[in-house]
Design a protein around this motif. Structure first.
Motif, PDB file in Angstrom:
ATOM      1  N   CYS A 132      -6.363   2.474   3.784  1.00 55.91           N
ATOM      2  CA  CYS A 132      -4.909   3.184   4.775  1.00 55.91           C
ATOM      3  C   CYS A 132      -4.074   3.239   6.048  1.00 55.91           C
ATOM      4  O   CYS A 132      -5.011   3.970   6.604  1.00 55.91           O
ATOM      5  CB  CYS A 132      -4.904   4.046   3.494  1.00 55.91           C
ATOM      6  SG  CYS A 132      -3.447   5.241   3.364  1.00 55.91           S
ATOM      7  N   ASP A 134      -2.364   4.818   6.781  1.00 58.83           N
ATOM      8  CA  ASP A 134      -1.934   6.815   7.230  1.00 58.83           C
ATOM      9  C   ASP A 134      -2.864   7.223   7.705  1.00 58.83           C
ATOM     10  O   ASP A 134      -4.384   7.302   7.572  1.00 58.83           O
ATOM     11  CB  ASP A 134      -1.464   7.827   6.210  1.00 58.83           C
ATOM     12  CG  ASP A 134      -1.025   9.010   6.388  1.00 58.83           C
ATOM     13  OD1 ASP A 134      -1.212   9.641   7.466  1.00 58.83           O
ATOM     14  OD2 ASP A 134      -1.046   9.912   5.326  1.00 58.83           O
ATOM     15  N   GLU A 135      -3.021   7.990   9.433  1.00 59.88           N
ATOM     16  CA  GLU A 135      -4.031   7.888   9.791  1.00 59.88           C
ATOM     17  C   GLU A 135      -4.594   9.187  10.111  1.00 59.88           C
ATOM     18  O   GLU A 135      -6.124   9.824   9.907  1.00 59.88           O
ATOM     19  CB  GLU A 135      -3.561   8.375  11.369  1.00 59.88           C
ATOM     20  CG  GLU A 135      -3.265   7.069  12.485  1.00 59.88           C
ATOM     21  CD  GLU A 135      -1.911   7.796  13.190  1.00 59.88           C
ATOM     22  OE1 GLU A 135      -2.696   8.471  13.884  1.00 59.88           O
ATOM     23  OE2 GLU A 135      -1.323   6.542  14.479  1.00 59.88           O
ATOM     24  N   ARG A 136      -4.531  10.146   8.511  1.00 55.78           N
ATOM     25  CA  ARG A 136      -4.478  10.857   8.361  1.00 55.78           C
ATOM     26  C   ARG A 136      -5.802  11.022   7.265  1.00 55.78           C
ATOM     27  O   ARG A 136      -6.730  11.433   6.664  1.00 55.78           O
ATOM     28  CB  ARG A 136      -4.146  12.472   7.921  1.00 55.78           C
ATOM     29  CG  ARG A 136      -2.876  12.712   8.738  1.00 55.78           C
ATOM     30  CD  ARG A 136      -1.857  13.385   8.412  1.00 55.78           C
ATOM     31  NE  ARG A 136      -0.625  12.749   7.624  1.00 55.78           N
ATOM     32  CZ  ARG A 136       0.600  13.137   7.995  1.00 55.78           C
ATOM     33  NH1 ARG A 136       0.384  13.984   8.039  1.00 55.78           N
ATOM     34  NH2 ARG A 136       1.532  11.960   7.473  1.00 55.78           N
ATOM     35  N   CYS A 137      -5.519  10.048   6.527  1.00 59.12           N
ATOM     36  CA  CYS A 137      -6.035   9.632   4.969  1.00 59.12           C
ATOM     37  C   CYS A 137      -7.487   8.756   5.428  1.00 59.12           C
ATOM     38  O   CYS A 137      -8.682   9.049   5.203  1.00 59.12           O
ATOM     39  CB  CYS A 137      -5.350   8.505   4.189  1.00 59.12           C
ATOM     40  SG  CYS A 137      -6.105   8.341   2.667  1.00 59.12           S
ATOM     41  N   PHE A 152      -0.717   1.268   2.547  1.00 61.36           N
ATOM     42  CA  PHE A 152      -1.315   2.451   2.062  1.00 61.36           C
ATOM     43  C   PHE A 152      -1.874   2.699   1.015  1.00 61.36           C
ATOM     44  O   PHE A 152      -1.638   1.710   0.377  1.00 61.36           O
ATOM     45  CB  PHE A 152       0.031   2.978   1.977  1.00 61.36           C
ATOM     46  CG  PHE A 152       1.055   3.720   3.643  1.00 61.36           C
ATOM     47  CD1 PHE A 152       0.670   4.186   3.795  1.00 61.36           C
ATOM     48  CD2 PHE A 152       1.883   2.827   3.527  1.00 61.36           C
ATOM     49  CE1 PHE A 152       1.316   4.322   5.680  1.00 61.36           C
ATOM     50  CE2 PHE A 152       2.810   2.330   4.236  1.00 61.36           C
ATOM     51  CZ  PHE A 152       2.109   3.130   5.491  1.00 61.36           C
ATOM     52  N   CYS A 157       0.518   9.085   0.039  1.00 63.59           N
ATOM     53  CA  CYS A 157       0.182   8.147   1.939  1.00 63.59           C
ATOM     54  C   CYS A 157       1.134   7.492   2.205  1.00 63.59           C
ATOM     55  O   CYS A 157       2.340   8.025   3.377  1.00 63.59           O
ATOM     56  CB  CYS A 157      -0.631   7.681   1.639  1.00 63.59           C
ATOM     57  SG  CYS A 157      -2.314   8.714   1.281  1.00 63.59           S
ATOM     58  N   ALA A 158       2.268   6.647   1.273  1.00 65.51           N
ATOM     59  CA  ALA A 158       3.258   5.885   1.907  1.00 65.51           C
ATOM     60  C   ALA A 158       4.647   6.827   2.455  1.00 65.51           C
ATOM     61  O   ALA A 158       4.911   7.562   3.496  1.00 65.51           O
ATOM     62  CB  ALA A 158       3.536   4.771   1.137  1.00 65.51           C
ATOM     63  N   ARG A 160       4.015  10.180   2.907  1.00 67.41           N
ATOM     64  CA  ARG A 160       3.914  11.133   3.823  1.00 67.41           C
ATOM     65  C   ARG A 160       4.050  10.669   5.363  1.00 67.41           C
ATOM     66  O   ARG A 160       4.660  11.262   6.722  1.00 67.41           O
ATOM     67  CB  ARG A 160       2.570  11.810   3.171  1.00 67.41           C
ATOM     68  CG  ARG A 160       2.056  12.874   4.605  1.00 67.41           C
ATOM     69  CD  ARG A 160       0.632  13.261   4.140  1.00 67.41           C
ATOM     70  NE  ARG A 160      -0.204  12.511   3.643  1.00 67.41           N
ATOM     71  CZ  ARG A 160      -1.131  12.404   3.773  1.00 67.41           C
ATOM     72  NH1 ARG A 160      -1.429  13.415   2.678  1.00 67.41           N
ATOM     73  NH2 ARG A 160      -2.313  11.523   3.120  1.00 67.41           N
ATOM     74  N   SER A 161       3.670   9.152   5.149  1.00 68.16           N
ATOM     75  CA  SER A 161       3.739   8.425   6.994  1.00 68.16           C
ATOM     76  C   SER A 161       4.703   8.071   6.786  1.00 68.16           C
ATOM     77  O   SER A 161       5.210   8.733   7.675  1.00 68.16           O
ATOM     78  CB  SER A 161       2.313   7.421   6.442  1.00 68.16           C
ATOM     79  OG  SER A 161       3.041   6.987   7.941  1.00 68.16           O
ATOM     80  N   HIS A 162       6.016   7.802   6.087  1.00 63.91           N
ATOM     81  CA  HIS A 162       7.417   7.616   6.015  1.00 63.91           C
ATOM     82  C   HIS A 162       8.238   8.615   6.660  1.00 63.91           C
ATOM     83  O   HIS A 162       9.090   8.817   7.672  1.00 63.91           O
ATOM     84  CB  HIS A 162       7.996   7.170   4.938  1.00 63.91           C
ATOM     85  CG  HIS A 162       7.326   5.111   5.327  1.00 63.91           C
ATOM     86  ND1 HIS A 162       6.479   4.668   3.527  1.00 63.91           N
ATOM     87  CD2 HIS A 162       7.108   4.146   6.064  1.00 63.91           C
ATOM     88  CE1 HIS A 162       6.342   4.035   3.679  1.00 63.91           C
ATOM     89  NE2 HIS A 162       6.366   3.466   5.477  1.00 63.91           N
TER      90      HIS A 162
END
Length: 190
Positions: A132, A134-137, A152, A157-158, A160-162
């Motif tokens: 993924c 998303d760095e947080r995932c 993602f 996650c997509a 949240r990241s966008h």
């Protein structure tokens, strides 16, 4: 034999929390309730080691290190050999399992995961193994997109990241406006 389902067991294991036996039991779906019932404390360490090795395969695939991904999968296939057998309760329920009857939960689960991911790699290539963006995932996934463009593990996650990227661009634009000097040619003359 549903190789995709076996490959997804590898994804499920990599993405699972394995703090204790209850976490391990949570990875088994209802159609594998017998595994959930039979898994024991001794299996936890085996699953944790396998989780790390499977994670490495996704990292190798994502970074284009096919040779390392293949080597690790071959090592797992040796450690958890596939011994196919037909199973079922009646003539309308026959299906294949990847290990012999009486295999431990870890042997059956990990043989299936290694086999499924190996077939997936041979069929689609290791570029379809994703981590993924998303760095947080950090979860892993199998890229089933038509053009190998998935980044993602989920829509969540997509999104949240966008949204985070959009907000960062907005903050930067506002910061640029505040930091820009005023144009003196537009100020009123006194």
């Amino acid at each position: 034999m549903n190789f995709d389902a076996y490959a997804r067991t590898g994804v499920d294991l990599v993405n699972a929390r394995l703090d204790d036996l209850d976490d391990l039991r949570a990875i088994f779906p209802d159609d594998n309730a017998w595994m959930r019932d039979e898994v024991a404390e001794r299996d936890l360490a085996i699953f944790r080691r396998a989780q790390k090795r499977l994670r490495d395969i996704f990292d190798y695939g994502t970074s284009g290190r096919d040779v390392q991904a293949v080597a690790e999968l071959n090592t797992l296939l040796e450690a958890y050999p596939v011994q196919p057998r037909i199973s079922g309760h009646d003539s309308s329920d026959w299906h294949m399992h990847v290990t012999s009857r009486g295999a431990s939960v870890s042997a059956e689960y990990l043989a299936g995961a290694a086999w499924g991911l190996s077939v997936w790699l041979c069929e689609y290539g290791s570029a379809r193994f994703g981590v993924c963006a998303d760095e947080r995932c950090g979860n892993v996934y199998l890229d089933t997109s038509s053009n190998c463009c998935r980044r993602f593990c989920s829509e969540r996650c997509a999104t949240r990241s966008h949204v985070a990227a959009h907000r960062a661009r907005k903050r930067a634009a506002i910061g640029d406006q505040v930091a820009a000097p005023a144009d003196e040619s537009l100020s009123p003359v006194s």
